[in-house]
Each structure stands twice: as structure tokens, then as C-alpha cells.
Design a protein around this motif. Structure first.
Motif, PDB file in Angstrom:
ATOM      1  N   ILE A  60       2.976   0.239  13.626  1.00  0.00           N
ATOM      2  CA  ILE A  60       2.885   1.689  13.855  1.00  0.00           C
ATOM      3  C   ILE A  60       4.071   2.400  13.220  1.00  0.00           C
ATOM      4  O   ILE A  60       3.923   3.454  12.589  1.00  0.00           O
ATOM      5  CB  ILE A  60       2.803   1.993  15.362  1.00  0.00           C
ATOM      6  N   LYS A  61       5.269   1.823  13.354  1.00  0.00           N
ATOM      7  CA  LYS A  61       6.469   2.439  12.771  1.00  0.00           C
ATOM      8  C   LYS A  61       6.387   2.466  11.251  1.00  0.00           C
ATOM      9  O   LYS A  61       6.786   3.451  10.615  1.00  0.00           O
ATOM     10  CB  LYS A  61       7.717   1.678  13.222  1.00  0.00           C
ATOM     11  N   LYS A  62       5.893   1.384  10.644  1.00  0.00           N
ATOM     12  CA  LYS A  62       5.780   1.341   9.185  1.00  0.00           C
ATOM     13  C   LYS A  62       4.768   2.358   8.677  1.00  0.00           C
ATOM     14  O   LYS A  62       4.971   2.999   7.638  1.00  0.00           O
ATOM     15  CB  LYS A  62       5.389  -0.074   8.732  1.00  0.00           C
ATOM     16  N   ILE A  63       3.670   2.507   9.391  1.00  0.00           N
ATOM     17  CA  ILE A  63       2.618   3.438   8.963  1.00  0.00           C
ATOM     18  C   ILE A  63       2.995   4.878   9.291  1.00  0.00           C
ATOM     19  O   ILE A  63       2.698   5.801   8.530  1.00  0.00           O
ATOM     20  CB  ILE A  63       1.271   3.045   9.611  1.00  0.00           C
ATOM     21  N   GLY A  64       3.652   5.083  10.436  1.00  0.00           N
ATOM     22  CA  GLY A  64       4.088   6.422  10.836  1.00  0.00           C
ATOM     23  C   GLY A  64       3.149   7.045  11.852  1.00  0.00           C
ATOM     24  O   GLY A  64       1.926   7.006  11.681  1.00  0.00           O
ATOM     25  N   GLU A  87       2.533   9.989  12.355  1.00  0.00           N
ATOM     26  CA  GLU A  87       1.782  11.114  11.781  1.00  0.00           C
ATOM     27  C   GLU A  87       0.506  10.654  11.076  1.00  0.00           C
ATOM     28  O   GLU A  87      -0.363  11.473  10.732  1.00  0.00           O
ATOM     29  CB  GLU A  87       2.676  11.891  10.800  1.00  0.00           C
ATOM     30  N   ASN A  88       0.377   9.351  10.866  1.00  0.00           N
ATOM     31  CA  ASN A  88      -0.807   8.807  10.181  1.00  0.00           C
ATOM     32  C   ASN A  88      -1.773   8.108  11.138  1.00  0.00           C
ATOM     33  O   ASN A  88      -2.519   7.215  10.740  1.00  0.00           O
ATOM     34  CB  ASN A  88      -0.366   7.845   9.082  1.00  0.00           C
ATOM     35  N   ILE A  89      -1.734   8.514  12.398  1.00  0.00           N
ATOM     36  CA  ILE A  89      -2.653   7.978  13.402  1.00  0.00           C
ATOM     37  C   ILE A  89      -3.763   8.988  13.638  1.00  0.00           C
ATOM     38  O   ILE A  89      -3.517  10.168  13.909  1.00  0.00           O
ATOM     39  CB  ILE A  89      -1.919   7.684  14.730  1.00  0.00           C
ATOM     40  N   ILE A  90      -4.992   8.538  13.524  1.00  0.00           N
ATOM     41  CA  ILE A  90      -6.170   9.376  13.779  1.00  0.00           C
ATOM     42  C   ILE A  90      -6.833   8.859  15.051  1.00  0.00           C
ATOM     43  O   ILE A  90      -7.229   7.688  15.122  1.00  0.00           O
ATOM     44  CB  ILE A  90      -7.164   9.311  12.604  1.00  0.00           C
ATOM     45  N   ILE A  91      -6.956   9.712  16.050  1.00  0.00           N
ATOM     46  CA  ILE A  91      -7.576   9.323  17.318  1.00  0.00           C
ATOM     47  C   ILE A  91      -8.985   9.906  17.366  1.00  0.00           C
ATOM     48  O   ILE A  91      -9.182  11.097  17.113  1.00  0.00           O
ATOM     49  CB  ILE A  91      -6.758   9.823  18.523  1.00  0.00           C
ATOM     50  N   VAL A  92      -9.952   9.053  17.665  1.00  0.00           N
ATOM     51  CA  VAL A  92     -11.349   9.504  17.778  1.00  0.00           C
ATOM     52  C   VAL A  92     -11.900   9.081  19.134  1.00  0.00           C
ATOM     53  O   VAL A  92     -11.578   8.017  19.646  1.00  0.00           O
ATOM     54  CB  VAL A  92     -12.229   8.936  16.640  1.00  0.00           C
ATOM     55  N   ALA A  93     -12.716   9.937  19.729  1.00  0.00           N
ATOM     56  CA  ALA A  93     -13.328   9.613  21.025  1.00  0.00           C
ATOM     57  C   ALA A  93     -14.462  10.583  21.296  1.00  0.00           C
ATOM     58  O   ALA A  93     -14.367  11.780  20.975  1.00  0.00           O
ATOM     59  CB  ALA A  93     -12.299   9.688  22.154  1.00  0.00           C
ATOM     60  N   GLU A 152       0.827  -1.204   0.000  1.00  0.00           N
ATOM     61  CA  GLU A 152       0.000   0.000   0.000  1.00  0.00           C
ATOM     62  C   GLU A 152       0.866   1.260   0.000  1.00  0.00           C
ATOM     63  O   GLU A 152       1.868   1.338   0.707  1.00  0.00           O
ATOM     64  CB  GLU A 152      -0.918   0.017   1.228  1.00  0.00           C
ATOM     65  N   LYS A 153       0.473   2.250  -0.782  1.00  0.00           N
ATOM     66  CA  LYS A 153       1.232   3.503  -0.850  1.00  0.00           C
ATOM     67  C   LYS A 153       1.000   4.360   0.385  1.00  0.00           C
ATOM     68  O   LYS A 153       1.912   5.034   0.860  1.00  0.00           O
ATOM     69  CB  LYS A 153       0.839   4.278  -2.110  1.00  0.00           C
ATOM     70  N   LYS A 154      -0.214   4.346   0.900  1.00  0.00           N
ATOM     71  CA  LYS A 154      -0.515   5.171   2.075  1.00  0.00           C
ATOM     72  C   LYS A 154      -1.496   4.439   2.975  1.00  0.00           C
ATOM     73  O   LYS A 154      -2.502   3.906   2.508  1.00  0.00           O
ATOM     74  CB  LYS A 154      -1.093   6.525   1.661  1.00  0.00           C
ATOM     75  N   VAL A 155      -1.171   4.426   4.262  1.00  0.00           N
ATOM     76  CA  VAL A 155      -2.014   3.736   5.248  1.00  0.00           C
ATOM     77  C   VAL A 155      -2.200   4.656   6.454  1.00  0.00           C
ATOM     78  O   VAL A 155      -1.271   5.366   6.850  1.00  0.00           O
ATOM     79  CB  VAL A 155      -1.360   2.412   5.717  1.00  0.00           C
ATOM     80  N   LYS A 156      -3.395   4.640   7.018  1.00  0.00           N
ATOM     81  CA  LYS A 156      -3.656   5.392   8.241  1.00  0.00           C
ATOM     82  C   LYS A 156      -4.317   4.468   9.268  1.00  0.00           C
ATOM     83  O   LYS A 156      -5.003   3.508   8.898  1.00  0.00           O
ATOM     84  CB  LYS A 156      -4.559   6.600   7.975  1.00  0.00           C
TER      85      LYS A 156
END
Length: 373
Positions: free
Chosen positions: A317-321, A323-329, A288-292
């Protein structure tokens, strides 16, 4: 013998559940009765390394404690250089009965604190035997860990033991909770309170028991969050969705199926894979080119990673980065959660994840929340 506050050496009971947490990365949502299946899926033992991290904190305090433990992987293997006495020899394949049996030995030896490495099931087995007769503190190593008897991470568990050795501590009641793992694997969350154990009073460093928020307003908020996330999903981006009702609401509005308590993958608003484990996620993201990652913290505990979602491992997490983590709550959850926490098992990654992070709490609504220790 002199009273406790004049003694230099304190009696510590120490045990490891060797199979605790094995089911996490391979997507089993617990290891109770599933050790062979976990091994078949390529699971590795994780509790020894976590126990070792906690015990490394105690190297300079060896002369302040006498440790009573089990032979082999249930304790002895982790105690090289410490003053210890083996009081129980478990079978090669350990069970909950071994935990209960060694706790009976701890009662006989009149230990003053039980330090254990495991999860909710281990905590429950210990509580079944010692009740409130001996205070306990857990080194977190299970998959779920809803109970309030664990340090926030292995190092902090070790620091709590140091405080116990150095000072006269007060104790507090802490919930011992456990999940029905068979229901959990069927995406039914059935958490029960089994009692209140005694733990050292260090509220900043001990996780709270998980809260379950189910109000009507919260359901509306989850829908608002889901609508905002869906509107901002990018074309050809793979999204790894963690566990929980907030993330399930995203799938509902997309009209796709999602596991409530598992990790799933979505791309172009369609399901790619359901209930995936660490190896499967790594296979999926490879080309995949981009993953979140879209993740929601656990209840009042506030853990973003390291509780109930170990399939999303440090390597992923390291592979995805970060900066590509979205936290929802939901807003209600954030109101009841002073700080967010992480315990991935990789201290370097945990440090990168700490600091202020944006949390989506509604439709075009966000707050900045600190991920602390």
C-alpha cells in the motif's frame, strides 16, 4: 471470596494461536492444515506481535488481573511483567487440540474472561469447549475473521479488556462463524454459523459478523460499478484487484478470469497474474510506472484492508500510495455499513487511510464514506 463486583483482581484466560494469520500474505486464504506450505512460501508468524499490541494496553492494569495461560508461544512469551500462571504446556507444533485443552483448564480455574489471539478457527475451537460458560474477546490475527467476537484491531481488543477490568460490564451474544478453507482456496465461499458466544458488550468496538448480499438488485449494481470502473481504466496502468463478487464482476465484463477470493493483477484490460501473494505483488509492481488498487469492503464489517486481503500488505500500500486506492461497493452494502475500517497491522498507515474516502457505488455514482477506527 467476595462477589465479582467487589473484587480487585479478575481471572483472565489468555492464549495465542501461533500460526493464525500466517497464510494471509502468502495467498493461502487460511492456515488450517497449511502451516508447512505457508512456511515454504516465506510466511512469518504474525499473531505474537498482534497479541503484544493488545497486552501493551494492559500494562497499567497488571494489579487488577491474574492471568492463566500456556507455556511458550501460546501465551507465556507475551506476558513478561504480568502476574500469570501456566496451566497448560502445548506441543512444539500446536494444533486445535491444544486450544481446546487449555480452554478446559480455563473452565477448571473459573476464569472470568478468555482473551485469545487468532482467527475464526481459534474462536470456533474455544466455543466448542466453553460454549457460553465464559465470555471471550478476540485479538484479530486470522485471515478471514467472519465472526463477531473480535475487537476491531489489537489495541481496541486491549481497551475492551480494560473496560472489563475496571467496570461491571454487560455481555451480548456474538456469532461464531467459520469458513471451509478447502472450498475457500477453490474460490467457493462457504461460511457457517456454529453458535453464539458471550462477549463484553461494546458494540462500537467489536466487529459485526460478515453479511453476504446476494439480491438481484445488487447484482445489477455490481455490473454498473464494473462498467464505470472499466470505462475509467487507464492505459498502461497496473490494477491490483482485491477479493469479492464486485471485483469479480469487473473481470467478467472484461472477459478475463479472476479468482473470487484471491488477489489478481490486470493491465490494459488483460490478466497479468492470478491469486498472487505479497511477494508476487511486490515483484509485479517493481518495474511498473503506475499502479492502482481496486478494493471492496467486507460485508457488514466494513473492513477495506486487514480482513481476507492480507496479501495487499502495508509495504505494498505504501509503495502504491493511498491516493491510488479505488474503493468500490454496492449501494446496499454501504447502506448497511455505518463506517469503513482498516486494520493493516501498521498503525501509522491506518492513520493515513482514515478520513473520508470516495466509494464508487454505481455507474457515475459515488458516496463519501468515513474510514474510522
Amino acid at each position: 471470596m467476595l462477589q465479582n463486583n467487589f473484587r480487585f483482581v479478575k481471572k483472565i484466560g489468555f492464549l495465542i494461536n501461533p500460526v493464525a494469520g500466517m497464510g494471509g500474505k502468502v495467498g493461502l486464504k487460511g492456515t488450517d492444515g497449511k502451516v508447512k506450505e505457508a512456511l515454504r512460501r516465506g510466511a512469518k508468524h504474525v499473531s505474537f506481535d498482534k497479541a503484544k499490541k493488545a497486552m501493551e494496553c494492559l500494562k497499567d492494569y497488571k494489579n487488577k488481573m491474574k492471568i492463566f495461560t500456556c507455556s511458550g508461544e501460546m501465551g507465556e512469551k507475551c506476558l513478561k511483567g504480568f502476574d500469570y500462571e501456566i496451566v497448560y504446556n502445548p506441543k512444539k507444533e500446536t494444533t486445535d487440540e491444544d486450544t481446546k485443552n487449555v480452554c478446559k483448564k480455563f473452565l477448571e480455574k473459573k476464569v472470568e474472561l478468555i482473551v485469545f489471539c487468532g482467527g475464526d478457527g481459534t474462536a470456533r475451537d474455544i466455543y466448542d469447549v466453553v460454549d457460553t460458560k465464559i465470555p471471550i474477546i478476540g485479538i484479530p490475527s486470522g485471515v478471514k475473521m467472519h465472526s463477531a467476537v473480535f475487537g476491531l484491531n489489537p489495541r481496541i481488543s486491549g481497551e475492551i479488556v480494560i473496560e472489563f477490568l475496571e467496570n461491571e460490564m454487560r455481555f451480548m451474544d456474538a456469532e461464531v462463524m467459520d469458513t471451509d478453507e478447502e472450498k475457500y482456496r477453490k474460490n467457493i465461499l462457504d461460511v457457517k454459523l456454529f453458535g453464539y458466544a458471550k462477549i463484553p458488550y461494546e458494540p462500537k468496538f467489536v466487529q459485526s459478523s460478515k453479511s453476504l448480499f446476494q439480491s438481484y438488485d445488487e447484482e445489477e449494481t455490481k455490473e454498473d460499478i464494473a462498467r464505470y470502473v472499466i470505462e475509467n481504466m487507464e492505459k498502461d496502468v497496473l490494477y491490483i484487484l482485491g477479493a469479492g463478487t464486485t471485483l469479480k464482476k469487473i473481470a467478467e465484463l472484461l472477459n478475463v478470469e479472476k479468482t473470487l477470493l484471491g488477489v489478481d493483477a490486470i493491465k490494459n484490460k488483460k490478466i497479468v497474474a492470478m491469486d498472487v501473494n505479497e511477494k508476487q505483488i511486490l515483484d509485479i509492481i517493481r518495474n511498473e510506472k503506475k499502479v492502482k488498487i481496486i478494493i471492496s469492503p467486507i460485508g457488514a464489517q466494513g473492513f477495506v484492508f486487514g480482513r481476507g486481503n492480507q496479501q495487499i500488505s502495508p509495504e505494498i500500500i505504501k509503495k502504491i500510495g493511498v491516493e491510488n486506492i479505488i474503493i468500490v461497493a454496492a449501494k446496499q452494502k454501504m447502506f448497511n455499513t455505518p463506517n469503513l475500517l482498516v486494520d493493516t497491522g501498521d498503525e501509522g498507515l491506518d492513520k493515513k487511510l482514515r478520513g473520508y474516502r470516495k466509494v464508487i457505488t454505481g455507474y457515475h455514482e459515488m458516496v463519501m464514506k468515513k474510514i474510522g477506527e
